[in-house]
Every structure is written in C-alpha cells, then in structure tokens.
Design an enzyme around this catalytic site. Structure first.
Site, PDB file in Angstrom:
ATOM      1  N   ASP A   1       0.820  -1.206   0.000  1.00 43.16           N
ATOM      2  CA  ASP A   1       0.000   0.000   0.000  1.00 43.16           C
ATOM      3  C   ASP A   1       0.856   1.259   0.000  1.00 43.16           C
ATOM      4  O   ASP A   1       1.918   1.309   0.623  1.00 43.16           O
ATOM      5  CB  ASP A   1      -0.901  -0.016   1.236  1.00 43.16           C
ATOM      6  CG  ASP A   1      -1.804   1.194   1.321  1.00 43.16           C
ATOM      7  OD1 ASP A   1      -2.634   1.378   0.410  1.00 43.16           O
ATOM      8  OD2 ASP A   1      -1.674   1.965   2.293  1.00 43.16           O
TER       9      ASP A   1
ATOM     10  N   GLU B   1       1.264  -0.511  -5.158  1.00 45.80           N
ATOM     11  CA  GLU B   1       0.318   0.569  -5.439  1.00 45.80           C
ATOM     12  C   GLU B   1       1.142   1.851  -5.467  1.00 45.80           C
ATOM     13  O   GLU B   1       1.436   2.448  -4.433  1.00 45.80           O
ATOM     14  CB  GLU B   1      -0.764   0.658  -4.353  1.00 45.80           C
ATOM     15  CG  GLU B   1      -1.837   1.682  -4.692  1.00 45.80           C
ATOM     16  CD  GLU B   1      -2.321   2.498  -3.509  1.00 45.80           C
ATOM     17  OE1 GLU B   1      -3.275   3.264  -3.685  1.00 45.80           O
ATOM     18  OE2 GLU B   1      -1.746   2.397  -2.418  1.00 45.80           O
TER      19      GLU B   1
END
Length: 740
Positions: free
Chosen positions: A416, A469
């Site tokens: 993330d 990401e």
C-alpha cells in the site's frame, strides 16, 4: 508495603544479594535485573529461592516432595534456603485462594547467542520465531515464552490474567545487548491474554500490545492473545507446487478485491460479518463462479479502527480476530487454493497509527518511528512513519512480509501507498520535509527497504508475487533490483485508471475531444508489469459507484459500463476489480454495510455480472488476451477514429495462438458496415459482444462473426465489415478454418 514497620530479617535469615535497596526496589517494581535476585541463587553456601508475591500470606517451595515455607523478608518479598533443584511454589493469598506453579525465575534463557546476534544486527529474517509469544516446552515444562524488543526501556514486565495484570510480578530478563526482553511463564497456554508493561527511563509506564503477537482481542479491547500457530497441517501441496506459473507475466491474472467485513453480513445474527470459515465457503465459491483467478484482501493485520478499513494496523503479525482465530484464516487460504484461486494480501509498511497500545513511542522513545515529525508524521492520515533507516525496524518489516508468505501460504503482497514512502516531500509543503543527504526528495532509506523486502520475498519463494500501489512515474518499480529497480513483480497502473475513467465520465458528445485519454496510456503500458485497477478507492468518498460515474440515461449508463469493462479486460495488463463493481452496485461502498446483493438480482445489474464472468472466461481461455500482457508485441492499433469515438486494436499471443481483434464504439450511435482491417484471412468469430441481450443489451451484432475479404484497411491486406452497436465493444477471435 506489607510489614513496612518491620526491619529486614537478621543477617543469615536472608541471602546476601537481597539488600535493603534491592528489596525496596522489588517491592516498588523498579528493580531492573530481577533474574539476578529472584528464583534460585547461591549465597553463604546455601541454595536460596526468592520470590515476589504481592498479596500473599504464605509461600511454600516444594522440592522433590519436600515442602519448605519461605519466610517473608519484607513487603512482598519471600526467600528461604532449600535443598534440591526443580521446585514449585504454592502461594496462599489473603482471600484463601491458592496457586501452585513452577517459578518463572527458575528457568534459563531461551534465545540463543546466534539469534541474539542476528536480532542485534537487524538481519533476523525470521523474527517471528524469536519474538512474540510461543507455546513451547522449556526444561521439560509446558508454558509460553515471551520476548519483545524495547532497547531503551528501564523495565519491561509481562502482565495478564495469570498475574492479576500487576507489572511488579513478572519483570522480564534483558537479553544481552540486543534490546530484547524475555520470560518463560509455565502453565500459560493458547488463548491467554497478555500485554507488556513498559517502564521508560523517565519512569513513565505504558501498556503495549505485542508487536509480534499472533493474536489480539477484538477491538476496542487491546490485549494480545497467545496463539499457537505451529502444526497446521497444510494440504495445498499441489497448488504450492504449481503456483509459480500462475504468478508469471504470461499467465492470466484477474483479481477480485475484497473487504472481508462488508462483502456479506449475517443479519440473522446481529449483522455480523462472515467468519473466515464462512468466507472459505461462500466467498471462495463466488470468486470461483465469477472466474477470477485471485482474491485480494484489504488489510487483515489487526487494526483498532473499523473506519480505517485495515490500513492503520497495530498488529502486523496477527490476522484480525474480527473473523476468527489464525487457524481459521488458514482454512480460508486452503479453501482458496483447493479451488485454484490465489490469495493476495494488502500489506501496509508505510505508516502506523498513534494508538497508545501500538508501536508509537514503544519504549518511551521514538523506536519504530522518526522523532522529527517532518519525517515521522503522516499529515494525510495522522499516522506515524517507520524509520526505514534503522536496521531493526527495517528487519521487523521485512520479516513480517516473509511471515505472511511462510506461515499463511499467501500468494503475494500488494504493498500500500508506495508513493508516500518513496518521496520525503509526499503531500508536504516547502519547509515541512527534510531533504535526503544529497538535497533531493527521494527517500533513500525507504527505497532500500523496499528493495530488500522484494529480494527477501522472491529469494524465499520465487513463486509468489509483490505488487506496488504506486501512483507516480518513479522508474523501474517492477524491474529487478540487480537491474536498478525496486524489485516488485507488478505495479498498479494508476495513470490508465485515472485517464480512462475521466473519458468514460464525459458525455459521449464531448469524448471526441479527449480521445487521447483512452489511447495514450498505451504509450507507457509496457514500461512496467502493470495491473489495471478499479479498486475500492474509486467507489468511496463522494466519487460515486462505477454505474453512477457513467453518463446518460439508465440504459446508456449500463451500456457505458459494459463497454468500459470489456475495454479494460481486452487491454494489456492484469486486471483488478473491487467487490460490488462486478454487478454495478448502485451506491458507493460503505465499510459497515454489506454489498447491495438485492441489486445484483435486477436484470440490468445481473447483466453486468454475467458480462464480467464471461470476460474472465474469455481472458483466461484466450492466450492472445493474456500471454503478452506485459509485452509490446502483444498489441497493435487498428482503426482509431476520434471523430466517431471508435477504437480498434489487435491482441497477439504466442506464435501459434489465434489473434484477437477488439472494436469499441463509445458513442450512442450504431456504426453499420464499419470496415476494420484484420491481420489474417479466414473466419473471425464474435467471441463477445457487450450489446448481447444476456448482458442487458439489444442483441445487435454480427451473426456470430464474419469472413475476412481481400480489401485493405488499417494497414492490413484484408478486412471485415462489422456492425458496432451503440456504446459497445465487439471482440473477434480468429479461426484457422473457414466456416462453410
């Protein structure tokens, strides 16, 4: 202090090492080396057993069946000479209760010199095997070994129900110069609650959950739970042996992104979310039915706040108890593998919350985080940022990545917020950040951590994958570290998602002016190994659901979304779709409600669901649509007319794979007798048409396909004439034999 008016026992009635100052510090809970004086020790030619037992009225040591009452020295300190080695203590309390157990202070250290060396160096890649709570047998006694890293603490104590949550009773042993504290507690077992009571150098006392704990209480409770994660007995060998091919860039990869707490709920049982065991049955069977190859879970590492969706974890090593204990999470993974479905986990090494029981100022200092808020505080999320330059912190995170792969057989990690880690000035104004040693904005320490993590993960098991990401143009994210990259297997293509959604949200009458939003992403499509993501972030915070984003009347909205999904599934890149988007949920996603499954039964929504299912099947079964997802030789433009908002391209697989032609019409106007060049003569079957009635369309199409004729078009010597229904995508697959 009990017997506070009495003096210490006369010399000879207590061992030399129990000086008045030591006894006073033991009673106040401030003595820093308890194993030096408590337990069995020699003094004056005798073997003494000393113990600290608050609220006790009597303590008896039993050695080889012989009982010896230990006199009270002062306060709650008891000590007496015994004959023999192994012993138990029987403590009688003022309320008449008795407790018999082995003395934790009679046990030798457990952590080996070699482990101490690796921990101190910050290179112990299996940190979870050393720190945390481990159900074990030590010196032939069953119990639990606890260890925690807190190098700047004055004292660390283990507390729990077993000692009435009193930090004076079980202060831990400092292990060498590692900063680790340990203790073995006999008779503790799986399911017991515990915390660490940490006394900082200034005397401040904080209660902390275990940073390497395998289990936690259900929030808002904050204690860790002893979980024995040994000996699960995996039965997924066939999957594990074959999964390398599933992670390969040439294999189909269609990922269903899921928030476990809101996929479905049991409203017949208080509205609770499904358990891991229920999800193993219901979610996995649904993912299998829909044809996805992988399921990606929003973070399940224990987190205190439901509204963070898991992106603010405090227990990186603990699967959240919200859905069940660790072995039931393994049941979920095993069920997925039995159904030939891979499992990816959203992993959050970029920041952590400020909750007082978490990592923040863990030992009274900024241990895991930077002390300078310009480096250590994340303004967007009010969270703390790991100090990646500290070897022990970096090792903590790398070992956590390996833990999920090793202990839970996860097939990959989606990391993330990588962009927030790569840049020191991320979301900061001038003067709010600290440049690197060269005066630049790149976070060298975070870059080194990500590279080390990827080297460790792929080195441990090359059959898994890591996915970044990452929303910037930082180079070589998915290139090997030895080639100068970050070492990820894949990267989310955020640029593709942003550009194409901007196009789709426009009224078709204006799309001709922004045709490049659909075509220019191909310019960078092969610079990384990309995943095309329609994630949870696109259907929250006022952005609207996918169907709400589409312009036009109700029919046009659904036609637009069908066309967009078909465009996405036929473009180069692996696919990711957030739950609910597969049936065009009318509303934005809400983490505290289940998906609107009632809408999924309505014809228009059901049509979208059937389309996604068929797109997954077409993608999986057609090599031209996945073999070269990450290679430029797998794509070539055909007809591309901004004035008509039509887009055409060819997808190629291997040398013997049938090519696929894709034609898109992004206007509500039917295009009849539309000529498109094709790479080969022969019959081109209509493999998919988003205007099919089963999907909610009007069944306008091409009668199953067409024969290419020798009429040049789009740079090819042969072509087809097609009907392109309004707001549709037509997919044609070449047949080697002509249908007569």
């Amino acid at each position: 202090m009990k017997n506070s008016k009495s003096k210490l026992k006369q010399k000879g009635s207590c061992p030399d090492f129990l000086t008045p100052q030591v006894v006073a510090e033991l009673n106040s809970g401030t003595y820093v080396a308890p194993f030096d004086v408590l337990g069995p020790h020699e003094s004056g030619g005798k073997r003494w057993v000393s113990t600290f037992q608050p609220d006790a009225v009597q303590v008896i040591a039993t050695v080889s069946g012989k009982q010896t009452m230990l006199p009270r020295i002062d306060g709650d300190v008891f000590s007496g000479p015994v004959v023999g080695n192994a012993y138990t203590l029987t403590t009688t309390f003022a309320d008449g209760a008795q407790h018999t157990s082995h003395d934790p202070f009679s046990f030798d250290p457990i952590i080996s010199d070699f482990d101490q060396y690796l921990v101190g160096e910050g290179t112990h890649k299996e940190l979870w095997r050393i720190l945390g709570a481990h159900v074990t047998q030590h010196q032939m006694i069953d119990g639990v070994h606890f260890a925690v890293w807190a190098p700047n603490a004055q004292r660390v104590s283990l507390i729990g129900d077993f000692n009435r949550w009193d930090g004076r009773r079980h202060p831990m042993r400092a292990v060498g110069h590692t900063g680790v504290w340990e203790i073995f507690i006999p008779q503790m077992s799986d399911g017991d609650l515990y915390k660490f009571e940490v006394a900082s150098k200034d005397g401040t006392i904080t209660l902390k959950a275990d940073p390497v704990g395998f289990g936690s209480q259900h929030p808002p409770e904050k204690a860790s739970i002893v979980r024995d994660i040994k000996g699960y007995g995996w039965k997924d060998k066939d999957w594990m042996d074959a999964r390398a091919s599933r992670a390969d860039r040439s294999s189909p990869m269609s990922i269903y992104e899921v928030h476990l707490g809101s996929w479905r709920r049991r409203y017949d049982d208080g509205g609770r979310p499904l358990s891991y065991k229920e999800l193993a049955k219901d979610l996995i069977s649904y993912v299998k039915y829909m044809g996805f190859t992988h399921v990606e879970l929003l973070p399940i590492s224990e987190f205190p706040f439901d509204g963070s969706w898991g992106y603010q974890p405090v227990g990186l090593f603990a699967p959240t108890i919200r859905f069940g204990p660790p072995h039931e999470f393994r049941d979920f993974i095993e069920a997925a593998h039995a159904a030939d479905i891979g499992v990816l986990l959203d992993w959050v090494p970029g920041h952590f919350p400020t909750d007082d029981h978490g990592l923040a100022k863990f030992d009274g200092t900024c241990l895991y985080e930077h002390a300078d808020p310009r480096e250590g505080f994340h303004q967007d999320w009010n969270t703390l940022i790991y100090n990646y330059g500290r070897s022990e912190v970096k090792n903590y995170l790398v070992s956590n990545a390996l833990y999920w792969i090793e202990e839970y057989h996860l097939d990959g990690l989606r990391v993330d917020a990588v962009a927030s880690m790569l840049y020191r000035d991320y979301s900061r104004n001038e003067g709010e950040w600290v440049p690197n040693k060269d005066g630049g904005r790149e976070n060298y320490e975070a870059i080194a951590f990500l590279q080390e993590m990827n080297i460790a993960v792929y080195g441990a098991d090359p059959s898994v994958m890591t996915v970044a990401e990452e929303s910037t143009s930082f180079p070589a994210v998915s290139q090997p570290v030895h080639a100068g990259g970050l070492g990820f297997g894949y990267k989310w293509n955020m640029g593709w998602m942003n550009d194409t959604l901007r196009y789709m949200e426009k009224d078709p009458i204006y799309r001709r002016h922004d045709h490049h939003l659909m075509t220019s992403p191909i310019d960078w499509a092969f610079t990384e190994n990309f995943v095309l993501p329609i994630s949870h972030d696109e259907v929250v915070h006022g952005k609207g659901s996918m169907i709400e984003k589409m312009p036009g009347n109700r029919w046009e909205k659904f036609a637009n979304l069908r066309a967009y999904y078909a465009f996405m599934w036929t473009q180069p890149g692996k696919k990711l779709l957030f739950m609910g988007c597969e049936f065009a949920q009318p509303e934005e996603w809400k983490h505290d409600n289940e998906l609107n499954w009632g809408a999924a039964e309505q014809p228009a929504h059901k049509g979208i669901q059937e389309l996604v299912r068929d797109l997954n099947k077409l993608y999986r079964d057609t090599p031209a649509l996945h073999v070269n997802d990450c290679k430029s030789e797998g794509f070539k433009w055909l007809s591309n007319d901004p004035t008509q908002s039509t887009i055409g391209f060819v997808r190629y697989g291997g040398a013997h794979d049938a090519p696929v032609v894709v034609m898109c019409n992004f206007t509500p106007v039917e295009r009849s007798e539309f000529r498109v060049g094709v790479p080969e003569l022969g019959f081109w079957e209509e493999a998919l048409n988003t205007d099919a009635a089963i999907y909610g369309g009007d069944n306008r199409g091409n009668m199953g396909g067409g024969e290419a004729v020798k009429v040049a078009a789009d740079g090819h010597a042969q072509s087809l004439t097609l009907t392109l229904p309004p707001l549709s995508v037509v997919v044609l697959r070449h047949r080697t034999k002509t249908i007569k």
